[in-house]
Design a protein around this motif. Structure first.
Motif, PDB file in Angstrom:
ATOM      1  N   ALA A   1       0.961  -1.083   0.072  1.00  0.00           N
ATOM      2  CA  ALA A   1       0.090   0.059   0.015  1.00  0.00           C
ATOM      3  C   ALA A   1       0.736   1.257  -0.083  1.00  0.00           C
ATOM      4  N   VAL A   2       0.129   2.568  -0.615  1.00  0.00           N
ATOM      5  CA  VAL A   2       0.846   3.513  -0.399  1.00  0.00           C
ATOM      6  C   VAL A   2       0.201   4.864  -0.090  1.00  0.00           C
ATOM      7  N   ILE A   3       0.639   5.785   0.612  1.00  0.00           N
ATOM      8  CA  ILE A   3      -0.185   6.999   0.888  1.00  0.00           C
ATOM      9  C   ILE A   3       0.638   8.194   0.501  1.00  0.00           C
ATOM     10  N   ILE A   4      -0.257   9.155  -0.192  1.00  0.00           N
ATOM     11  CA  ILE A   4       0.516  10.296  -0.790  1.00  0.00           C
ATOM     12  C   ILE A   4      -0.387  11.333  -0.378  1.00  0.00           C
ATOM     13  N   GLY A   5       0.179  12.526  -0.007  1.00  0.00           N
ATOM     14  CA  GLY A   5      -0.392  13.514   0.557  1.00  0.00           C
ATOM     15  C   GLY A   5      -0.183  14.957  -0.252  1.00  0.00           C
ATOM     16  N   ASP A   6      -0.998  15.637  -0.658  1.00  0.00           N
ATOM     17  CA  ASP A   6      -0.837  16.907  -1.225  1.00  0.00           C
ATOM     18  C   ASP A   6      -1.393  18.198  -0.746  1.00  0.00           C
ATOM     19  N   GLY A   7      -0.276  18.821  -0.159  1.00  0.00           N
ATOM     20  CA  GLY A   7      -0.996  20.172   0.726  1.00  0.00           C
ATOM     21  C   GLY A   7      -0.428  21.467  -0.058  1.00  0.00           C
ATOM     22  N   GLY A   8       0.367  21.350  -1.428  1.00  0.00           N
ATOM     23  CA  GLY A   8       0.650  22.292  -2.063  1.00  0.00           C
ATOM     24  C   GLY A   8       1.423  23.332  -1.462  1.00  0.00           C
ATOM     25  N   LEU A   9       1.376  24.636  -1.610  1.00  0.00           N
ATOM     26  CA  LEU A   9       2.137  25.543  -0.851  1.00  0.00           C
ATOM     27  C   LEU A   9       1.592  25.853   0.594  1.00  0.00           C
ATOM     28  N   PHE A  10       0.501  25.301   1.103  1.00  0.00           N
ATOM     29  CA  PHE A  10      -0.127  25.693   2.267  1.00  0.00           C
ATOM     30  C   PHE A  10       0.155  24.959   3.288  1.00  0.00           C
ATOM     31  N   TYR A  11       0.180  23.463   3.110  1.00  0.00           N
ATOM     32  CA  TYR A  11       0.388  22.650   4.362  1.00  0.00           C
ATOM     33  C   TYR A  11       1.523  21.669   3.971  1.00  0.00           C
ATOM     34  N   PRO A  12       2.266  21.556   4.783  1.00  0.00           N
ATOM     35  CA  PRO A  12       3.360  20.491   4.588  1.00  0.00           C
ATOM     36  C   PRO A  12       2.607  19.037   4.883  1.00  0.00           C
ATOM     37  N   THR A  13       3.077  18.141   3.645  1.00  0.00           N
ATOM     38  CA  THR A  13       2.649  16.970   3.914  1.00  0.00           C
ATOM     39  C   THR A  13       3.855  15.779   3.534  1.00  0.00           C
ATOM     40  N   LEU A  14       3.691  14.731   3.279  1.00  0.00           N
ATOM     41  CA  LEU A  14       4.993  13.907   3.265  1.00  0.00           C
ATOM     42  C   LEU A  14       5.466  14.310   1.833  1.00  0.00           C
ATOM     43  N   SER A  15       6.749  14.283   1.903  1.00  0.00           N
ATOM     44  CA  SER A  15       7.661  14.765   0.787  1.00  0.00           C
ATOM     45  C   SER A  15       7.870  13.885  -0.418  1.00  0.00           C
ATOM     46  N   ARG A  16       7.510  12.648  -0.136  1.00  0.00           N
ATOM     47  CA  ARG A  16       7.380  11.635  -1.278  1.00  0.00           C
ATOM     48  C   ARG A  16       6.315  10.770  -0.701  1.00  0.00           C
ATOM     49  N   PRO A  17       5.766   9.773  -1.865  1.00  0.00           N
ATOM     50  CA  PRO A  17       4.949   8.806  -1.202  1.00  0.00           C
ATOM     51  C   PRO A  17       5.484   7.991  -0.160  1.00  0.00           C
ATOM     52  N   LEU A  18       4.776   7.506   0.865  1.00  0.00           N
ATOM     53  CA  LEU A  18       5.247   6.547   1.881  1.00  0.00           C
ATOM     54  C   LEU A  18       4.435   4.978   1.421  1.00  0.00           C
ATOM     55  N   ALA A  19       5.296   4.041   1.386  1.00  0.00           N
ATOM     56  CA  ALA A  19       4.852   2.780   0.937  1.00  0.00           C
ATOM     57  C   ALA A  19       5.170   1.608   1.896  1.00  0.00           C
ATOM     58  N   GLY A  20       4.359   0.639   1.949  1.00  0.00           N
ATOM     59  CA  GLY A  20       4.213  -0.295   2.903  1.00  0.00           C
ATOM     60  C   GLY A  20       3.247  -0.145   4.045  1.00  0.00           C
ATOM     61  N   ALA A  21       2.469  -1.470   4.493  1.00  0.00           N
ATOM     62  CA  ALA A  21       1.520  -1.163   5.297  1.00  0.00           C
ATOM     63  C   ALA A  21       1.945  -0.781   6.503  1.00  0.00           C
ATOM     64  N   ARG A  22       3.030  -1.167   7.153  1.00  0.00           N
ATOM     65  CA  ARG A  22       3.121  -1.091   8.667  1.00  0.00           C
ATOM     66  C   ARG A  22       3.716   0.300   8.803  1.00  0.00           C
ATOM     67  N   ARG A  23       4.650   0.924   7.729  1.00  0.00           N
ATOM     68  CA  ARG A  23       4.964   2.255   7.750  1.00  0.00           C
ATOM     69  C   ARG A  23       3.651   3.220   7.742  1.00  0.00           C
ATOM     70  N   ILE A  24       2.935   2.997   6.859  1.00  0.00           N
ATOM     71  CA  ILE A  24       1.725   3.737   6.625  1.00  0.00           C
ATOM     72  C   ILE A  24       0.878   3.691   8.104  1.00  0.00           C
ATOM     73  N   ALA A  25       0.455   2.578   8.652  1.00  0.00           N
ATOM     74  CA  ALA A  25       0.015   2.377   9.870  1.00  0.00           C
ATOM     75  C   ALA A  25       0.883   3.189  11.053  1.00  0.00           C
ATOM     76  N   GLN A  26       2.004   3.096  11.153  1.00  0.00           N
ATOM     77  CA  GLN A  26       2.643   4.161  12.113  1.00  0.00           C
ATOM     78  C   GLN A  26       2.535   5.700  11.766  1.00  0.00           C
ATOM     79  N   PHE A  27       2.691   5.871  10.358  1.00  0.00           N
ATOM     80  CA  PHE A  27       2.364   7.448  10.128  1.00  0.00           C
ATOM     81  C   PHE A  27       0.995   7.862  10.423  1.00  0.00           C
ATOM     82  N   VAL A  28       0.217   6.976  10.016  1.00  0.00           N
ATOM     83  CA  VAL A  28      -1.364   7.591  10.299  1.00  0.00           C
ATOM     84  C   VAL A  28      -1.737   7.586  11.672  1.00  0.00           C
ATOM     85  N   ARG A  29      -1.172   6.888  12.565  1.00  0.00           N
ATOM     86  CA  ARG A  29      -1.162   7.049  14.022  1.00  0.00           C
ATOM     87  C   ARG A  29      -0.750   8.216  14.401  1.00  0.00           C
ATOM     88  N   LEU A  30       0.588   8.504  14.042  1.00  0.00           N
ATOM     89  CA  LEU A  30       0.961   9.948  14.485  1.00  0.00           C
ATOM     90  C   LEU A  30       0.424  11.242  14.037  1.00  0.00           C
TER      91      LEU A  30
END
Length: 313
Positions: free
Chosen positions: A203-232
């Protein structure tokens, strides 16, 4: 030249189809609206007595406007801040266009619109007109001023680039709400394993905040890494979330996908589209760039939302 009532009505009868084509080509509702408006201005300025088939003429003008814009958009996206994602559109919006076939529904998903970024401008035009709108190669070739064999070759190349082995689950309102509820419950449970079980391994997670909000600088891949990121992300360490106040969360459908809508007051501040497949959730696309939520906000203000899921922070 001023438009007669008949000529103005004729254009309006084509507007929905033109918007749907432009949206698939550009991945932006705002840019699609601008392209259709430019087409209207060219229709107004044209010598319409010599236009034999207005719908074909309008489609050709729009297609070439989008073709030019795609070339410049590619250059802009090379300097885009953060990750670029298409602009989400809620179910029922005419900009989503025809949805009679699997190909038509797939062509407007966030996943496919993102995948189309791999295509050259001309490949994208040929692919969209053929796959989503059923234009014959002879018609597309005439619009682009190329030969029919060349058009067929471009289409085959585009199909190869767009090939995917994922089978996306088609959803109705009830199914979309269930998927979003399961995802949200797992995300706020504090149990990483609960969310991991809902995601595909790749699985992959991608965020787009444009100039307004900081999001992931690149897509984050892998179920466990995504789960940890979403929790935070959902439960910040300081207990505060200044960017969005205290958003209320709703379940809906956007681009044919289950979607989580974040609403602050009466303003949509984020749309999270979940790509549900037969193997699990394969992608999460989070759009929080206000410039890409303008049309969604207009529609949100005019439709019923159903019961909210919960309020965060």
């Amino acid at each position: 030249m001023l438009l007669s009532t008949h000529e103005a009505d004729l254009f309006e009868s084509c507007r929905g189809r033109l918007e749907a084509i432009a949206y698939r080509l550009l991945g932006s509702a705002g840019d699609a609206e601008d392209a259709v408006q430019d087409t209207y201005l060219r229709w107004q300025a044209a010598d319409r007595d010599y236009v034999e088939t207005p719908e074909a003429w309008l489609t050709k003008v729009l297609t070439n406007l989008c073709l030019n814009q795609l070339t410049s958009a590619r250059a802009r996206r090379e300097t885009y801040v953060g990750q670029w994602l298409p602009e989400p559109v809620f179910a029922g919006d005419r900009m989503l266009g025809p949805a009679d076939t699997v190909e038509q529904r797939e062509s407007v998903s966030i996943a496919m619109l993102t995948l189309m970024e791999r295509l050259s401008a001309r490949e994208r035009v040929v692919y969209v007109l053929r796959e989503a709108f059923g234009y014959a190669h002879t018609e597309i070739a005439e619009m682009l001023d190329i030969t029919e064999p060349n058009c067929q070759q471009i289409y085959r190349r585009a199909k190869q680039h767009m090939a995917t082995d994922r089978t996306r689950v088609e959803v109705d309102e009830a199914a979309a709400r269930r998927i979003v509820e399961e995802f949200l419950a797992a995300a706020v449970s504090g149990q990483t394993e609960t969310l991991v079980k809902l995601l595909t391994e790749d699985a992959v997670i991608i965020g787009d905040g444009g100039l307004f909000y900081p999001t992931l600088s690149r897509p984050l891949a892998g179920a466990r890494r995504i789960a940890q990121f979403v929790r935070l992300a959902i439960k910040p360490a300081d207990g505060k979330r200044k960017a969005f106040g205290r958003p209320t969360l709703f379940a809906t459908i956007a681009n044919g996908m289950p979607a989580l809508v974040m609403v602050d007051g009466d303003r949509v501040v984020g749309i999270v589209c979940v790509e549900a497949t037969s193997e699990g959730i394969a992608a999460v696309h989070a759009q929080v760039n206000p410039d890409k939520l303008v049309r969604a906000n207009r529609r949100w203000a005019t439709v019923a939302h159903g019961e909210p899921l919960l309020e965060l922070w």
